[in-house]
Write a protein that holds these residues in place. Structure first.
Motif, PDB file in Angstrom:
ATOM      1  N   THR A  61       9.775  -6.607 -15.452  1.00  0.00           N
ATOM      2  CA  THR A  61      10.691  -6.458 -14.331  1.00  0.00           C
ATOM      3  C   THR A  61      10.277  -7.387 -13.213  1.00  0.00           C
ATOM      4  O   THR A  61       9.104  -7.479 -12.870  1.00  0.00           O
ATOM      5  N   LEU A  62      11.238  -8.067 -12.643  1.00  0.00           N
ATOM      6  CA  LEU A  62      11.025  -8.913 -11.478  1.00  0.00           C
ATOM      7  C   LEU A  62      12.157  -8.622 -10.512  1.00  0.00           C
ATOM      8  O   LEU A  62      13.306  -8.948 -10.781  1.00  0.00           O
ATOM      9  N   ALA A  63      11.840  -7.977  -9.415  1.00  0.00           N
ATOM     10  CA  ALA A  63      12.874  -7.571  -8.475  1.00  0.00           C
ATOM     11  C   ALA A  63      12.293  -7.515  -7.077  1.00  0.00           C
ATOM     12  O   ALA A  63      11.115  -7.204  -6.896  1.00  0.00           O
ATOM     13  N   PRO A  64      13.099  -7.815  -6.056  1.00  0.00           N
ATOM     14  CA  PRO A  64      12.617  -7.694  -4.673  1.00  0.00           C
ATOM     15  C   PRO A  64      12.463  -6.224  -4.306  1.00  0.00           C
ATOM     16  O   PRO A  64      13.194  -5.362  -4.787  1.00  0.00           O
ATOM     17  N   LEU A  65      11.478  -5.945  -3.459  1.00  0.00           N
ATOM     18  CA  LEU A  65      11.240  -4.595  -2.974  1.00  0.00           C
ATOM     19  C   LEU A  65      11.630  -4.512  -1.504  1.00  0.00           C
ATOM     20  O   LEU A  65      11.671  -5.519  -0.801  1.00  0.00           O
ATOM     21  N   ALA A  66      11.910  -3.300  -1.065  1.00  0.00           N
ATOM     22  CA  ALA A  66      12.167  -3.101   0.362  1.00  0.00           C
ATOM     23  C   ALA A  66      10.891  -3.363   1.144  1.00  0.00           C
ATOM     24  O   ALA A  66       9.781  -3.191   0.632  1.00  0.00           O
ATOM     25  N   THR A  67      11.034  -3.775   2.367  1.00  0.00           N
ATOM     26  CA  THR A  67       9.868  -4.057   3.195  1.00  0.00           C
ATOM     27  C   THR A  67       9.792  -3.077   4.349  1.00  0.00           C
ATOM     28  O   THR A  67      10.588  -2.137   4.447  1.00  0.00           O
ATOM     29  N   THR A  68       8.822  -3.263   5.205  1.00  0.00           N
ATOM     30  CA  THR A  68       8.616  -2.359   6.328  1.00  0.00           C
ATOM     31  C   THR A  68       9.431  -2.815   7.533  1.00  0.00           C
ATOM     32  O   THR A  68       9.987  -3.906   7.563  1.00  0.00           O
ATOM     33  N   GLU A  69       9.452  -1.980   8.520  1.00  0.00           N
ATOM     34  CA  GLU A  69      10.073  -2.319   9.794  1.00  0.00           C
ATOM     35  C   GLU A  69       9.050  -2.088  10.903  1.00  0.00           C
ATOM     36  O   GLU A  69       8.631  -0.940  11.125  1.00  0.00           O
ATOM     37  N   PRO A  70       8.594  -3.153  11.569  1.00  0.00           N
ATOM     38  CA  PRO A  70       9.014  -4.536  11.407  1.00  0.00           C
ATOM     39  C   PRO A  70       8.371  -5.190  10.179  1.00  0.00           C
ATOM     40  O   PRO A  70       7.337  -4.722   9.692  1.00  0.00           O
ATOM     41  N   ALA A  71       9.003  -6.268   9.697  1.00  0.00           N
ATOM     42  CA  ALA A  71       8.510  -6.973   8.514  1.00  0.00           C
ATOM     43  C   ALA A  71       7.465  -7.993   8.944  1.00  0.00           C
ATOM     44  O   ALA A  71       7.710  -9.197   8.969  1.00  0.00           O
ATOM     45  N   GLY A  83       0.286   2.964   0.532  1.00  0.00           N
ATOM     46  CA  GLY A  83       1.440   3.761   0.130  1.00  0.00           C
ATOM     47  C   GLY A  83       2.010   4.597   1.261  1.00  0.00           C
ATOM     48  O   GLY A  83       2.842   5.480   1.017  1.00  0.00           O
ATOM     49  N   LEU A  84       1.595   4.336   2.500  1.00  0.00           N
ATOM     50  CA  LEU A  84       2.050   5.107   3.649  1.00  0.00           C
ATOM     51  C   LEU A  84       3.004   4.289   4.503  1.00  0.00           C
ATOM     52  O   LEU A  84       2.976   3.062   4.497  1.00  0.00           O
ATOM     53  N   SER A  85       3.840   4.968   5.251  1.00  0.00           N
ATOM     54  CA  SER A  85       4.755   4.298   6.170  1.00  0.00           C
ATOM     55  C   SER A  85       3.976   3.795   7.382  1.00  0.00           C
ATOM     56  O   SER A  85       2.858   4.264   7.660  1.00  0.00           O
ATOM     57  N   PRO A  86       4.554   2.857   8.139  1.00  0.00           N
ATOM     58  CA  PRO A  86       3.862   2.380   9.342  1.00  0.00           C
ATOM     59  C   PRO A  86       3.545   3.502  10.328  1.00  0.00           C
ATOM     60  O   PRO A  86       2.543   3.431  11.040  1.00  0.00           O
ATOM     61  N   ALA A  87       4.378   4.546  10.352  1.00  0.00           N
ATOM     62  CA  ALA A  87       4.099   5.659  11.256  1.00  0.00           C
ATOM     63  C   ALA A  87       2.800   6.356  10.886  1.00  0.00           C
ATOM     64  O   ALA A  87       2.112   6.915  11.749  1.00  0.00           O
ATOM     65  N   ARG A  88       2.432   6.313   9.608  1.00  0.00           N
ATOM     66  CA  ARG A  88       1.219   6.995   9.163  1.00  0.00           C
ATOM     67  C   ARG A  88       0.014   6.060   9.112  1.00  0.00           C
ATOM     68  O   ARG A  88      -1.117   6.510   9.268  1.00  0.00           O
ATOM     69  N   THR A  89       0.232   4.774   8.865  1.00  0.00           N
ATOM     70  CA  THR A  89      -0.904   3.845   8.910  1.00  0.00           C
ATOM     71  C   THR A  89      -1.318   3.553  10.347  1.00  0.00           C
ATOM     72  O   THR A  89      -2.455   3.144  10.601  1.00  0.00           O
ATOM     73  N   GLY A  90      -0.391   3.737  11.293  1.00  0.00           N
ATOM     74  CA  GLY A  90      -0.685   3.440  12.688  1.00  0.00           C
ATOM     75  C   GLY A  90      -0.588   1.970  13.029  1.00  0.00           C
ATOM     76  O   GLY A  90      -0.899   1.568  14.153  1.00  0.00           O
ATOM     77  N   ILE A  91      -0.143   1.146  12.087  1.00  0.00           N
ATOM     78  CA  ILE A  91      -0.021  -0.298  12.315  1.00  0.00           C
ATOM     79  C   ILE A  91       1.467  -0.629  12.404  1.00  0.00           C
ATOM     80  O   ILE A  91       2.197  -0.559  11.406  1.00  0.00           O
TER      81      ILE A  91
END
Length: 498
Positions: A61-71, A83-91
């Protein structure tokens, strides 16, 4: 940095890494490219320009993945490896704002410098630890003198002298609290989870992971997010013979005068210049610096510091020059820096890359890899193998890349990153291998503007090859990679019983 997605195939493979511990053979290989856009990859795969990615797509499989906000790179990489959202990584970006004392301060998001003043690291504790015994010894020595016990008095005097000397050093030459690096990212990276589960790993240029955590079975070299020796994201220096005063630029660097000291034909010896260093943590006042001696002979450059010197011909980079920044009689910090000579019309420029940590002389609280001595061992092995020339050291992490300075022809990291990736792939114990390349992102930072203009930042016509720089980076491997045969790569990456 990363406009869309730092990892393409990597995201698909991360799920496999979590269950690899239950398997008896094989390995998972995660290869990350910072700034590699999924739609751009799909277009080039369709055009036949990226055959390796095309083969991955046909087999799996070769497919684009969703990215974070902001990218942005720190945000995306932190989420990708935990595997955590930016709200949980703190970055949530490159910088964070601190409002705690009513003042607005801007700091780097990935890490910060804190002061460890526990135990004997505290000057106050050292005063008690040395001062109280000193007082008792002085009282005892006085008693010995009154009793006319010469030997006892002499021994007491020697002990008192040693304690007094230690107390004097503590007050004048040892900092009150030792600076330590702290990773501000929350969450656990997948290689740390695998290590805790007993799965050996090898990670080359781990993003957002400085300082490195201790690992029981894995090896790791820190990558994106490692600051330079000054604690910045890439403070560069440029000396020019057509300026008469020092200036700090908007692009995170410094321009300073280069003054002639003596001329002998085509050979020009310049007056000693100062290379800025880290803050003085002993006195707490001002920054350190070291002296450099620069000589230019035609197209040849020589730079010396102390008893060490490096040289280069033409537009080539010098080897890494060891430099030392003294903070006191006993506290010194070692770094590595390389240089490049540029001639523009009638002026001479000497550019210095950001000063890196010396992996073989790291200060306390700085871990560039796991085990902590791994970067030093890699540097020693490369020096012994003749790459670079004997006595010169090479980087063991992703070099901080000041892209605005590099856009004028400065900053080459492909070979360094490839060498570390191949070392990780050749690790016979590792069942999960991760190799990250930041070069695509750096190149796009430098050359994206030429997609819509043929002028450089000064307004002058840009060199024609600038328009194709991004295409060239996507088109194929570096020259050193091209010399590696397909069978060699297959032997390096082939699954094996572990």
């Amino acid at each position: 940095m990363a406009r869309r997605l730092p990892l393409l195939a990597a995201g698909i493979l991360l799920g496999l890494a979590a269950v690899l511990g239950a398997q008896d053979r094989g390995r998972v290989i995660v290869i990350g490219f910072d700034g590699l856009d999924g739609h751009e990859v799909a277009r080039r795969v369709a055009a036949g320009e990226l055959p390796a990615f095309g083969e991955l797509g046909r087999r799996g499989t070769l497919a684009p993945l969703a990215t974070t906000e902001p990218a942005q790179s720190p945000v995306s990489w932190s989420s990708m490896i935990t595997g955590l959202s930016p709200a949980r990584t703190g970055i949530d970006g490159f910088v964070q704002r601190d409002f705690r004392d009513g003042e607005v301060r801007v700091m780097l998001s990935l890490g910060r410098r804190e002061v460890d003043a526990t135990g004997l690291r505290s000057r106050g504790v050292r005063r008690w630890a040395l001062g109280l015994p000193l007082l008792l010894v002085v009282v005892g020595m006085t008693w010995q003198i009154r009793r006319r016990r010469r030997l006892g008095a002499f021994v007491s005097l020697a002990i008192a002298g040693a304690l007094g000397w230690g107390l004097w050093l503590s007050e004048t030459a040892i900092p009150d609290g030792f600076p330590v690096a702290v990773n501000a990212r929350q969450g656990t990276a997948y290689w740390d989870r695998l290590d805790a589960a007993g799965v050996p790993t090898a990670t080359a240029l781990a993003p957002c992971s400085f300082p490195a955590l201790r690992m029981e079975r894995g090896e790791l070299v820190c990558g994106f997010g490692v600051p330079d020796l000054l604690g910045t994201v890439g403070f560069w220096n440029l000396w020019r013979d057509d300026v008469d005063r020092e200036a700090i630029t908007e692009t995170g660097g410094r321009i300073a005068p280069l003054l002639v000291d003596a001329r002998e034909g085509t050979r020009i010896r310049y007056r000693a210049v100062r290379l800025p260093g880290p803050p003085n943590v002993v006195t707490g006042e001002g920054d350190t610096s070291c002296e450099l001696r620069i000589t230019v002979d035609g197209e040849a450059l020589e730079v010396a510091s102390g008893d060490e010197s490096v040289s280069a011909e033409g537009a080539a980079w010098t080897a890494l020059l060891p430099v030392t920044f003294g903070m006191s009689r006993v506290v010194q910090v070692s770094g590595l820096v390389r240089f490049r000579l540029t001639r523009r019309e009638n002026r001479v420029e000497v550019y210095a890359d950001p000063v890196q940590f010396d992996p073989r002389a790291l200060p306390p609280g700085v871990a560039l890899g796991a085990p902590v001595d791994l970067p030093g061992r890699i540097a020693a092995a490369r020096s012994a193998s003749g790459r670079p020339p004997a006595g010169r050291r090479r980087p063991t992490r992703s070099r901080t890349a000041p892209t605005r300075a590099s856009s004028r022809g400065r900053g080459l990291v492909w070979d360094e990153q490839e060498a570390l990736a191949r070392r990780a792939l050749a690790n016979p114990r590792a069942r999960v291998v991760t190799a990250v390349f930041s070069v695509p992102d750096r190149i796009q930072h430098m050359f994206a503007r030429y997609a819509w203009t043929d002028r450089d930042l000064s307004g002058a016509p840009a060199r024609p090859e600038f328009r194709s720089a991004i295409d060239a980076a996507h088109a194929g491997p570096t020259p050193s990679s091209a010399r590696c045969s397909r069978s060699t790569w297959a032997r390096t990456t082939a699954p094996r019983r572990l």
